[in-house]
Write an enzyme that holds these catalytic residues in place. Structure first.
Site, mmCIF file in Angstrom:
data_model
loop_
_atom_site.group_PDB
_atom_site.id
_atom_site.type_symbol
_atom_site.label_atom_id
_atom_site.label_comp_id
_atom_site.label_asym_id
_atom_site.label_seq_id
_atom_site.Cartn_x
_atom_site.Cartn_y
_atom_site.Cartn_z
ATOM 1 N N CYS A 16 -77.095 12.689 89.871
ATOM 2 C CA CYS A 16 -77.483 14.218 89.710
ATOM 3 C C CYS A 16 -78.500 14.509 91.147
ATOM 4 C CB CYS A 16 -78.192 14.691 88.703
ATOM 5 S SG CYS A 16 -80.029 14.309 88.392
ATOM 6 N N CYS A 19 -82.237 13.522 90.186
ATOM 7 C CA CYS A 19 -82.287 12.252 90.306
ATOM 8 C C CYS A 19 -82.629 11.742 91.718
ATOM 9 C CB CYS A 19 -81.175 11.609 89.825
ATOM 10 S SG CYS A 19 -80.818 12.254 87.868
ATOM 11 N N ASP A 397 -58.492 27.247 124.842
ATOM 12 C CA ASP A 397 -58.324 26.542 126.270
ATOM 13 C C ASP A 397 -56.781 26.686 126.370
ATOM 14 O OD1 ASP A 397 -58.578 25.234 128.761
ATOM 15 O OD2 ASP A 397 -58.357 23.214 127.875
#
Length: 704
Positions: A16, A19, A397
């Protein structure tokens, strides 16, 4: 910080976001560590300084994090979701929870048997939670586990054992789902890492050896048989075959490869036998660079994620304060029941858990970037993903982007006694020594038409105008109309022909002597077959303006602009003019993308909100300089990239709005006592689950 002291490790068990933050802090607290960079999305950590694997694992022991050197090949055990230790504990906790409610129904809520069963449910399901939560409480570190620990202990103190057990089970379930979702999101990187084989067949003399890719050197000859995957980037020296390089470029159709062509590690040799000279070491191959850049991209915080992280920093202490006020103020000032208001304060703690809010952005970003990489699009960070989703204007371009970048002869006309074939032969002889792209078009046409081979003597390039040489004793010139105008006036009928051809987007080269124009050759860069449909798709996606920036003349630019339905064409531009055009578009419209080949027009690509390079595979410059790289050499993936980015933006906004809105609603329902403790946890688990599932929808976004 020195790169020499940098050590990179892969992580297992990083479940997590909170954590991850704690793990990073613990490593930073190691005295010999100078700095730490933790990549939650890619599950990697870079440590500057000295720290052993044992020290790092000790820093992550609270979450069971395992640490491996980056180069070490991991063989991951495929453990089913429900057979993981923490998930087994969650299931056991659920069984005791069910038995507890059965006991409560038969023996009463406050009987010793009921309390014992609920206590077992709490201890089994919440053992890892309490270990971390109590340590945090002692150190005055307030995160989600601290909030939950306080809430569960509080529930037990006021006799709400059943509710405490439900809170433990639902929180454990929430953690398991979050870990599962991040694991699924990271699978896109793992699938990329598994694309290229670990060994290759290397030919030395007349013998063939199977060699680990780490031991293969540049210049080694690699043997690739039909049906085998290419292990290293290299150049074909013998054989020809069709190669499926979908894993690298996203192209679904195999590409024909022959002597001199480049092949990429991870592509599949479909039918022929090839010998390939290795051109890059294992760590420098295109697929290795893609994996590295995808991992770096997932580490970079997107603007919305940075906002959520800043918000969460103040949000958790604020929730602790609100919970304390809810528990204390009513009993002190309005004579409320202490037990009832402490219960409501605990509910505030539980519902305030910022789990869904913290995960709302990273899980979406990681999923989207991984999905894009699998489809041949490299997005180099959450910030670029978000910017791509906001685009209003796209500048292209011309050469090699909207067009093939490979001019072809379209018209040959003789204006004298010589035939068109002779005219082509003279033109080819004049252009033999030229490096100009138009010269190669004439030479290709001469080869196709089997034109006579003339020899040109005394060749001289006339910079910016053309060239001259002696052929069969006569001095011939080839070049622009301007070259011949400087020698003698061009007749009106010929000038009309030249103007008509130029208005069709063609470049006209005259061929003749000092006294007479013998004829002309018209050359045009062919528009890509897919360009028109791509421009139409972009306009359907809501792109307000499509602009072509080209150094070609205005007539050529206008012709291509009309064919493709572009909203604007800016022609006769030098590189600095393209840069100024991008700056002007950003001033007017805000979010502007520039698309080129990643080599030329670098200033314009850098100045745009998003610089998009085409043909990233095999082009180091494109991979390094662009914000987004389309790995294949065409624009087919551009509409998909914009659609994915916009969908990601929508998902992030939905996640944040839902997570925050549900918290606010639950907090309002707690004050009058309408929301119980277990309902508060259920609301938190529900919001986390919905945020995760909503983000997982991005995995389903496909290229059409």
């Amino acid at each position: 910080m020195s790169e020499e002291t940098k050590h990179v490790y892969r992580l297992q068990g990083l479940s997590c976001a909170n954590c991850a933050a704690k793990f990073e802090k613990n490593i930073r607290d190691i005295q010999t560590v100078e700095d730490v960079q933790l990549n939650f999305g890619a599950s990697k950590v870079a440590v500057f300084g000295d720290a052993s694997v044992e020290q790092l694992e000790a820093a992550g022991a609270f979450d069971g994090i395992k640490v491996y050197p980056e180069r070490e090949k991991l063989i991951e055990e495929k453990v089913p979701f429900w057979q993981k230790r923490e998930n087994k504990n969650t299931i056991a906790s659920l069984f005791f929870l069910i038995f507890g409610y059965i006991a409560a129904f038969s023996s009463g809520e406050n009987s010793p048997v009921t309390i014992t069963i609920f206590a077992l449910s709490i201890l089994i399901g919440g053992f890892d939670l309490f270990k971390v939560g109590l340590k945090n409480l002692v150190r005055f570190e307030f995160d989600m586990k601290t909030l939950m620990t306080v809430a569960i202990i509080g529930a037990a103190i006021i006799g709400e054992w059943g509710e405490g057990a439900v809170v433990v089970f639902l929180f454990a379930l929430s953690e398991a789902l979050e870990g599962y979702s991040m694991d699924k999101a990271r699978q896109s990187i793992r699938s990329l890492m598994d694309i290229a084989p670990d060994t290759a067949l290397i030919k030395r003399g007349n013998q063939e050896f199977e060699v680990a890719v780490e031991d293969i050197q540049v210049g080694d000859i690699m043997v690739i048989k039909p049906g085998q995957k290419v292990a290293m980037d290299g150049e074909v020296i013998t054989g020809h075959s069709s190669i499926n390089q979908a894993a690298i470029t996203g192209e679904s159709i195999p590409v024909q490869k022959e002597t001199g062509d480049e092949v990429f590690a991870g592509s599949l040799n479909e039918e022929g036998f090839l010998e390939v000279r290795v051109t890059k070491l294992a760590g420098d191959t295109t697929i290795a660079k893609i994996i590295h850049l995808v991992e770096e991209a997932q580490a970079e915080r997107a603007p919305s994620q940075a906002f959520v992280d800043r918000f969460a920093k103040y949000y958790t202490p604020a929730i602790m304060g609100i919970a304390l006020l809810v528990a204390v103020l009513p009993p002190l000032f309005i004579g409320g029941d202490w037990s009832e208001w402490i219960y409501r304060g605990l509910a505030v703690l539980v519902v305030g858990c910022p789990c869904a809010l913290v995960i709302s952005t990273p899980v979406a970003i990681v999923t989207a970037i991984g999905n894009a990489a699998k489809n041949g699009v490299l997005i180099k960070g959450g910030i670029h993903l978000e910017e791509t989703g906001r685009l209003k204007v796209i500048a292209f371009d011309k050469t090699g982007t909207l067009t093939e970048g490979k001019p072809e002869v379209t018209d040959i006309a003789s204006l004298s006694e010589i035939t068109e074939n002779e005219l082509l032969s003279i033109a080819a002889a004049l252009e033999t020594f030229s490096q100009h792209p138009l010269a190669s078009a004439i030479l290709r046409k001469a080869a196709v038409e089997k034109a006579a081979a003339y020899t040109a003597d005394d060749f001289q390039s006339l910079t910016g105008k053309g060239a001259k040489a002696v052929i069969d004793g006569t001095l011939y010139y080839i070049g622009s109309p301007k070259l011949f105008e400087d020698m003698r006036p061009i007749s009106e009928p010929l000038q009309k022909q030249i103007t008509a051809l130029q208005s069709e987007g063609k470049t006209v080269m005259l061929i003749g002597t000092e006294d007479e124009v013998k004829g002309y050759v018209a050359v045009a860069d062919q528009v890509r077959k897919s360009s028109l449909s791509i421009i139409q798709k972009l306009q359907k996606l809501g792109i307000e303006k499509t602009v072509m920036l080209t150094g070609d003349n205005k007539a050529t630019g206008a012709s291509i602009g009309r064919k493709l339905g572009l909203t604007d064409v800016k022609a006769e531009l030098m590189p600095e003019d393209k840069l100024n055009a991008i700056k002007s578009l950003r001033t007017q419209h805000g979010h502007v993308a520039m698309i080129g080949d990643g080599i030329n027009d670098a200033p314009a690509l850098a100045s745009a909100s998003v610089g998009i390079a085409m043909g990233g595979a095999g082009t180091d410059t494109a991979l390094e300089t662009a914000d987004v790289a389309l790995m294949a050499d065409d624009l087919e993936k551009l509409p998909y990239t914009i659609a994915l980015s916009r969908k990601t933006l929508q998902v992030i906004k939905q996640n944040i709005a839902f997570a925050f809105g549900l918290k606010l609603l639950a907090l309002l329902l707690i004050i009058p006592g309408w929301l119980t403790l277990w309902m508060a946890v259920f609301a938190d688990v529900g919001s986390t689950l919905i945020v995760v599932l909503n983000s997982m929808r991005l995995m389903k976004t496909k290229y059409n």
